[in-house]
Structure formats: C-alpha cells, structure tokens
Design an enzyme around this catalytic site. Structure first.
Site, PDB file in Angstrom:
ATOM      1  N   THR A  16       0.872  -1.188   0.000  1.00  0.00           N
ATOM      2  CA  THR A  16       0.000   0.000   0.000  1.00  0.00           C
ATOM      3  C   THR A  16       0.906   1.234   0.000  1.00  0.00           C
ATOM      4  O   THR A  16       1.338   1.670  -1.063  1.00  0.00           O
ATOM      5  CB  THR A  16      -0.973   0.004   1.200  1.00  0.00           C
ATOM      6  OG1 THR A  16      -0.222  -0.122   2.406  1.00  0.00           O
ATOM      7  CG2 THR A  16      -1.982  -1.112   1.081  1.00  0.00           C
ATOM      8  N   LYS A  67       4.040  -7.065   3.549  1.00  0.00           N
ATOM      9  CA  LYS A  67       3.795  -5.632   3.398  1.00  0.00           C
ATOM     10  C   LYS A  67       3.555  -5.066   4.791  1.00  0.00           C
ATOM     11  O   LYS A  67       3.129  -5.775   5.706  1.00  0.00           O
ATOM     12  CB  LYS A  67       2.615  -5.338   2.472  1.00  0.00           C
ATOM     13  CG  LYS A  67       1.264  -5.762   2.947  1.00  0.00           C
ATOM     14  CD  LYS A  67       0.550  -4.790   3.862  1.00  0.00           C
ATOM     15  CE  LYS A  67       0.496  -3.404   3.273  1.00  0.00           C
ATOM     16  NZ  LYS A  67      -0.283  -2.519   4.205  1.00  0.00           N
ATOM     17  N   THR A  81      -0.942  -3.283  10.337  1.00  0.00           N
ATOM     18  CA  THR A  81      -1.470  -3.704   9.017  1.00  0.00           C
ATOM     19  C   THR A  81      -0.319  -4.290   8.318  1.00  0.00           C
ATOM     20  O   THR A  81       0.382  -3.620   7.566  1.00  0.00           O
ATOM     21  CB  THR A  81      -2.042  -2.654   8.075  1.00  0.00           C
ATOM     22  OG1 THR A  81      -3.247  -2.179   8.615  1.00  0.00           O
ATOM     23  CG2 THR A  81      -2.450  -3.262   6.721  1.00  0.00           C
ATOM     24  N   GLU A 137       5.762   4.064   7.622  1.00  0.00           N
ATOM     25  CA  GLU A 137       5.334   5.234   6.856  1.00  0.00           C
ATOM     26  C   GLU A 137       6.200   6.448   7.165  1.00  0.00           C
ATOM     27  O   GLU A 137       6.312   6.887   8.293  1.00  0.00           O
ATOM     28  CB  GLU A 137       3.862   5.534   7.125  1.00  0.00           C
ATOM     29  CG  GLU A 137       2.970   4.588   6.332  1.00  0.00           C
ATOM     30  CD  GLU A 137       1.492   4.725   6.647  1.00  0.00           C
ATOM     31  OE1 GLU A 137       1.166   5.333   7.668  1.00  0.00           O
ATOM     32  OE2 GLU A 137       0.686   4.206   5.857  1.00  0.00           O
ATOM     33  N   ASN A 177      -0.310  10.312   6.497  1.00  0.00           N
ATOM     34  CA  ASN A 177      -1.493   9.962   7.263  1.00  0.00           C
ATOM     35  C   ASN A 177      -2.461  11.106   7.485  1.00  0.00           C
ATOM     36  O   ASN A 177      -3.562  10.908   7.992  1.00  0.00           O
ATOM     37  CB  ASN A 177      -1.081   9.338   8.595  1.00  0.00           C
ATOM     38  CG  ASN A 177      -0.498   7.970   8.362  1.00  0.00           C
ATOM     39  OD1 ASN A 177      -1.161   7.109   7.810  1.00  0.00           O
ATOM     40  ND2 ASN A 177       0.762   7.784   8.722  1.00  0.00           N
TER      41      ASN A 177
END
Lengths: 411, 411
Positions: free
Chosen positions: B157, B183, B194, B280, B406
C-alpha cells in the site's frame, strides 16, 4: 460556581512571582527573555496534597517533593523550567539546594516547599543561577493577577499558551476560591505527562481527604489527557489549601465536599484540556467521548485509545473524516464490545456528522466533514448500546510541528 | 542456512502472480500502474498455519481466513491491496466472493484459500474488478523470481520497499526452502500491525506443530515491531508448507525442528525489520536492544517502549542523542528496574557512543553522535546489571512524511 480572573493569587493569602534567572540560557540558543523560575507562597501553613509521575525513572525533585510533602503540610512551591533535573549529575543535591535557597529567602524550612523542575533531561541544573535568582524572585512576590500571569509563564517550556484559571464557589456560607496554573506540551500521557499543575485554594479541608480527592480528580482529568503517549519523569500536581476562607473544615462526604470537589475538578479539567489543546505542535484540541458503555472504565479505555492513536491524530490534522481509524483504535483498546453496534459521529461548532452506524460507514457529505473537522476543537463521539456509562478523554492532532519541535528539542 | 533469491517461488511447487485489477482505481487519484491483486498457489495441498490481528474489530477477510484455515489445510492465498474490506458494506459477502472466484479459476474449493485485504477501511470493496481480474491473475501464475516480485508489489500500500526473501537449509538430508513476502507501513504494532506476510515452504511438517511454531516465531519477530502503536484490523501471517522437499515429516522437538524454526524465524525477522525500516515516512530503522535483564519478557517491555516512544522517534529523526527520552521510555514501560544501574549506548555502522552510565549522562562528542545517528540503521543499546536476558525490538523514526502520508491517506 463561577470562573474568575486572578489565577493562583485569586484565593486569599497567596503570593507568587515568576522571573528569568538563567536556566534557559543553557540552550544552544539562549532565551534571556523567557521566564524560568517561579515561586508560590502562602501567608500561612497549608494542607498540601500531591500526585506524581508513576515513571520508574523519577526526577530527583519529584522524589524530594514526595518526601517533603509526606506529612501533608507545605507552604510554598519553587519551580524552574528549562531543565528537568532528571537523570542529571548532582540531581538530588541540586534539588535540595533549590529548597534550601527558597527557605533561606522566605524564612521558612526547606520541608515547607515542593520542588518542581521541567525541561531537558540529563543535563546538570544551573543551580547557581537559581540560587542567585531566588532572592529577586522572593522580592517580587505579590498577590496581583500580573504575578500569577508571570508564574504561569515561568513554568512553560514548549507551551505556546498560558494555562491559568480560577473559580469561586460557596462552601459552608463562605466564599471559597480555587486557582491553578499548569504547563504541559510534550510527554503528556495518562499517569501524568511532563505536566506541572499548581493549585491554590483558601478552602479549609482535612489533609488526608484532600489527598484522596486530588487523586480522584487527577484520574478524571489529567490522566485522561494524552499528547504523545510518553509519561514524563517529572509530572507533578500540587494543591496547597490554606484555610483562609474560614469555611468549616471539610472532613468527609457531604455538600461541602461535593462543592469543593466540583471546584477542584473544574480547575483541573480546564488545565487538562488546555494541556491537550496546546500539545506540542497541535492545531486541534481532540476530544473523544464514548457513551452508552457498560462501565466508565471501559469507556475510558476506548476514548483514550482514540485520542492516543497517531493515525487518528494525523487524520484530524488533515481534517480527514477517517472513522475507520476510530474503529480500529477502539478495537485494540483492550475493551471488549460488539463491533456491529458502534455508531461514530464527528462534531464541532460547525455541526455534527454521522459517519458510521452499526459498525459500518454511511455516505456523508465530504464538504461538511471538512467544515466540521477544520474547527479548532473537534470531538469524536462513539456511541455503544450496552449501558449508560460515558467518559471523555482529550488529546491533540499530530502535525509537522510536533516532529519539528521534537526532532531537535535539545538545541 | 543461506539466503537465496526467488522469494515465495523459491520453495518447490509454488506459483504466484501479481496484477493490477482496479482496486486502487477507487482513490481520488487512481493508480493504474500499481499492482493490487496477488495469488499464491501450491501445486499440492499444504499444511497451513496462520496468525491474525487481535483487534476486536477484525476485517471480514480475516474472519473468513480463520474459518477456512481452521482445519490446518490450504492450497493458496488470494489478496488485494488498496482496500482492507474492513468495516465495509458487504464485507463478508465480498470476502467470500473473492475466495469463490479464486476457487473457480483454479479448480479448487473456496476453503482452500486464505483471503487477505489491506488498504483503506470502511469503503466497499470493488469486488467486480477483483472477480474480473482473477482469471487473468491465474493465467499469469508462474514459479519464476519475476512472479514473486510481482506478488510482493501487489500487496503493497504505502510501502516504499518490496519485502521479499528466501532461505535454504538442510533438514533430514533434504534441501528445504522457505520464502516470504510481506507488506507493512502504517498501523504497525505488536500483536500484528497492518501487515501481511505470506510464507511458502516445501518443508514437511505436522500441522499443529507448524501452528505453534508460527505463533512463537511471530511473537519473537513481528510482535516486536512497532511503527505507530496502531494495531490494524487486517493483520495476517500465513504459512503454506507443501512437503515437496520430502524431508521426514517434522512431528516434534529435535534437530529438524530447530533447523526449520531457525529458517522460519530468519524469514520472519527479515520481513519484520523490513517492515519497521519501511514504516510510513521512515528515514531510519530503529532497533532497541535491552540486555542484562532478569527476564526476556522484561527486556521486551523496555525495548518496545523505546521504539514506540514518539519522542525517541523524533530524536532519531533529528539525529539527536537525546538519551533522556530513552530512560524516560524504559521508566514507563511497566518494567521495574534500578534507574541508577542503567547504561545507554547509541550505535550504528559509524560507531558506538556511550551516552549514559549509572543512570546519568556522560559527556560525549556531539559530532560523533550526529555521525552515529545519521546512519540509516541505528541501535539503542540499553544494558542492565540484573541478569542475562536480552531482547531486540524494531521501529522507525517519526518524520514529517509520516504526518503527511497519514494526514490525508484516503485521497
């Protein structure tokens, strides 16, 4: 109960002052214009209560204050900002020197003072500057509003807003006042973040009762605030009650107890929300209220998880109605609940928006969502169908500025 | 044991493919060049094990996979990226349709597939695109390295780096291979963020043993990673073991068990570290190792608190040797220890720097600190004096880009 001006000098018999002594000069960029030393002093001995960080690593001034206030008595507070005197060389020696200097300049005993420090960890405190500054500080002690304003500023570190309030109520036919100043910003999390809160009151109340009441109030206010999940080494909330309001001494449950509890809770809740909304880099005060829960404890778990979630915090910063992150956060909060019976709304002064019902998303107006979430104060309202209990917790959004401030705090 | 190329197609008897079917077209900015559908398929039925998110809010594909794999058997995995099919309308219906479409195109049963989804929460899955894409996907199934590469990309993602590995070892006189793709990125936290991880192996092993081994390995690898403390609704780690290596079936403790355990651990640890370093917005892989602890559990508590602390993460981003925040974090980790017996070092390829000993700061070279902390992989080494246990946990720094990604993930 009404809110009044005057901060911690609003109650009878309290003086305060805040000056620049030089603690903040030890940064790469000295801050000679920033106040960094504060004292709060009562004319007469006080009943004192305190709550302290539960971090295993406690700063030496915290350990010292716990010792000095163990008898439930104190008359003043001496505090610096800029250096936390935590994990620092000569930590306890310097904390004691702060108390000694405060005592010498006021004619009191060191044990009459709570000693508080906030700021950088691990660097030796500039105790010389503090010892040199204390006589000046004491000479400026006054009971006017400007002095409370100075003290409120003198305990700030990366705070942008002063956190000061006073409320007045009637207890036993007498006017009782409660005032407070606080500092917050980074390392704010349940169990006390780097937050200091000094509360003064002229209420007459039994010492053990004040301690237990403070603990309950802190659990319902400061411990429901989170900025970044870090719990500081220095957190302290001190209440000094000097009894000069001459109300009948509160010794147990009843109307007087309830009235004072509400006043103390109002002061602490105001300070808690101010700390949340002024979290490092924050652009929004984020409130999460969980209602319809089986127990308050469960509602608190869930609300705290939401205001703590970095993903929710980023979404609020971006005014993004990402309710899926809210569901995710309550899902890992540790509380058990039926995911199919959850309703989520976002609300603010701009309106209220239903975004999720029965655990699933509903179609909503994205423009309205942006409008609701662009307000400075935003609330996430989670409604369950399992009971009557509710709880609100407070936090802030996660912004570029948080990263900037904390990417190089030491310089 | 050696590391080899080939990813999940390195073990005997596995094919895979990754294509763009259109799930990622539902964003405000469609991503027609991004792969978003992957399948992993074994030539023969496999012993299957899985670990899943502990979030109360589980995505429907997670619930379905738990059901389908409850018998310890499976033959393939079907996965989309871009939509998590969590808290979404028709969630279970669409998860079942994914399995049905995979079964129809391969001639297997729906129960032979694990179904995995990752991406946005609360939005209806574009199941039509997936159903239309699956026959194409199946037509491209192959056992070459390029196919594993495609599958690895098709589950990403906001990941920036592909997370793929394979290792080879000898068990019972046979060559056994273990491959993995994963991932990660946001919502990464102990108890599975996640993250998706698909592991293939040709090892022959008993099903119940594989499940218990996987649980132990996940606890020592993925559950020691945190990016932001958020635990996702979709996390899943699936192992398919098809036995084609023809080693004597591993049914209990012994040398064979240990060899396979090490291979599985190596694959999962590699993926865990890749996920942490590719969190991230991350610019650093942050490892915290706590050693000299009384128990591994205590060391894990402390190490996890350090890699989770937003203040430590910001300091690492700023290459700021702010060890006070490390002490603060271990202090609120929940572990009891003597703060006066803590040593802290920062280390990386550029060198090692002692910053704290006996719980207090030591004078260090700030230029050296900047050099050590500017490396891509940075380790915080905390040494206690209470025992022999140690533990490493992994995370990443907190950067402007995390907030950016985010603050508006949905668009």
């Amino acid at each position: 109960m009404i809110t009044i001006s005057g901060g911690i000098t609003a109650p009878k018999g309290f003086k305060t002052a805040g000056i620049h002594c030089g603690v903040k000069d030890n940064f790469t960029t000295p801050q000679p214009d920033k106040l960094d030393l504060a004292m709060v002093l009562s004319e007469v001995p006080c009943t004192a209560a305190g709550t302290y960080t539960r971090n295993v690593v406690k700063a030496d001034p915290v350990i010292l204050s716990m010792q000095y206030l163990a008898d439930g008595k104190a008359q003043g507070i001496i505090a610096d900002s800029g250096n936390a005197n935590a994990c620092a060389p000569k930590g306890m020696e310097n904390a004691i020197r702060m108390a000694n200097a405060a005592a010498a300049a006021t004619g009191l005993q060191p044990q009459d003072f709570a000693v508080c420090s906030t700021g950088i960890i691990g660097v030796e405190l500039n105790i010389d500057a503090i010892e040199k500054g204390i006589p000046t500080l004491v000479s400026q002690l006054a009971s006017d509003a400007a002095s409370s304003d100075n003290a409120a500023h003198a305990i700030m570190t990366t705070d942008l807003k002063k956190k000061e309030i006073a409320v007045r109520t009637e207890i036993g036919g007498k006017t009782v006042t409660v005032g407070g100043i606080a500092k917050g910003s980074g390392m704010i999390h349940p169990n006390m973040g780097t937050m200091l809160c000094f509360v003064t009151t002229d209420c007459a109340i039994d010492g053990a009762l004040l301690q237990s009441m403070l603990k309950e109030v802190v659990n319902k206010t400061f411990n429901r605030v989170t900025v970044d999940g870090d719990t500081s080494t220095n957190d302290t909330c001190i209440v000094l009650a000097n009894g000069l309001a001459e109300n009948p001494v509160i010794t147990g449950p009843g109307a007087d107890y309830d009235a004072f509890f509400e006043a103390l809770r109002a002061v602490c809740e105001y300070e808690a929300k101010m700390i949340a909304g002024d979290g490092e880099g924050a652009s929004h005060l984020l409130t999460c209220t969980v209602q319809g829960a089986a127990t308050e404890e469960k509602a608190e778990f869930m609300a705290k998880a939401v205001v703590r979630s970095p993903l929710v915090k980023c979404a609020i910063y971006g005014a993004d109605a990402n309710w899926g992150r809210v569901l995710c956060a309550i899902g890992y909060s540790g509380a058990e609940f039926d995911p199919k019976a959850v309703e989520v709304k976002f609300r603010s002064q701009a309106g209220e928006l239903l975004v999720c019902t029965g655990g699933q998303g509903v179609v909503f107006d994205e423009n309205m969502a942006t409008k609701v979430l662009s307000e400075e104060e935003v609330e996430v309202l989670v409604t369950l169908t399992e009971g009557q209990a509710s709880c609100s917790c407070w936090g802030c959004d996660l912004t570029y500025d948080y990263v900037k401030i904390n990417g190089d705090y030491r310089s």
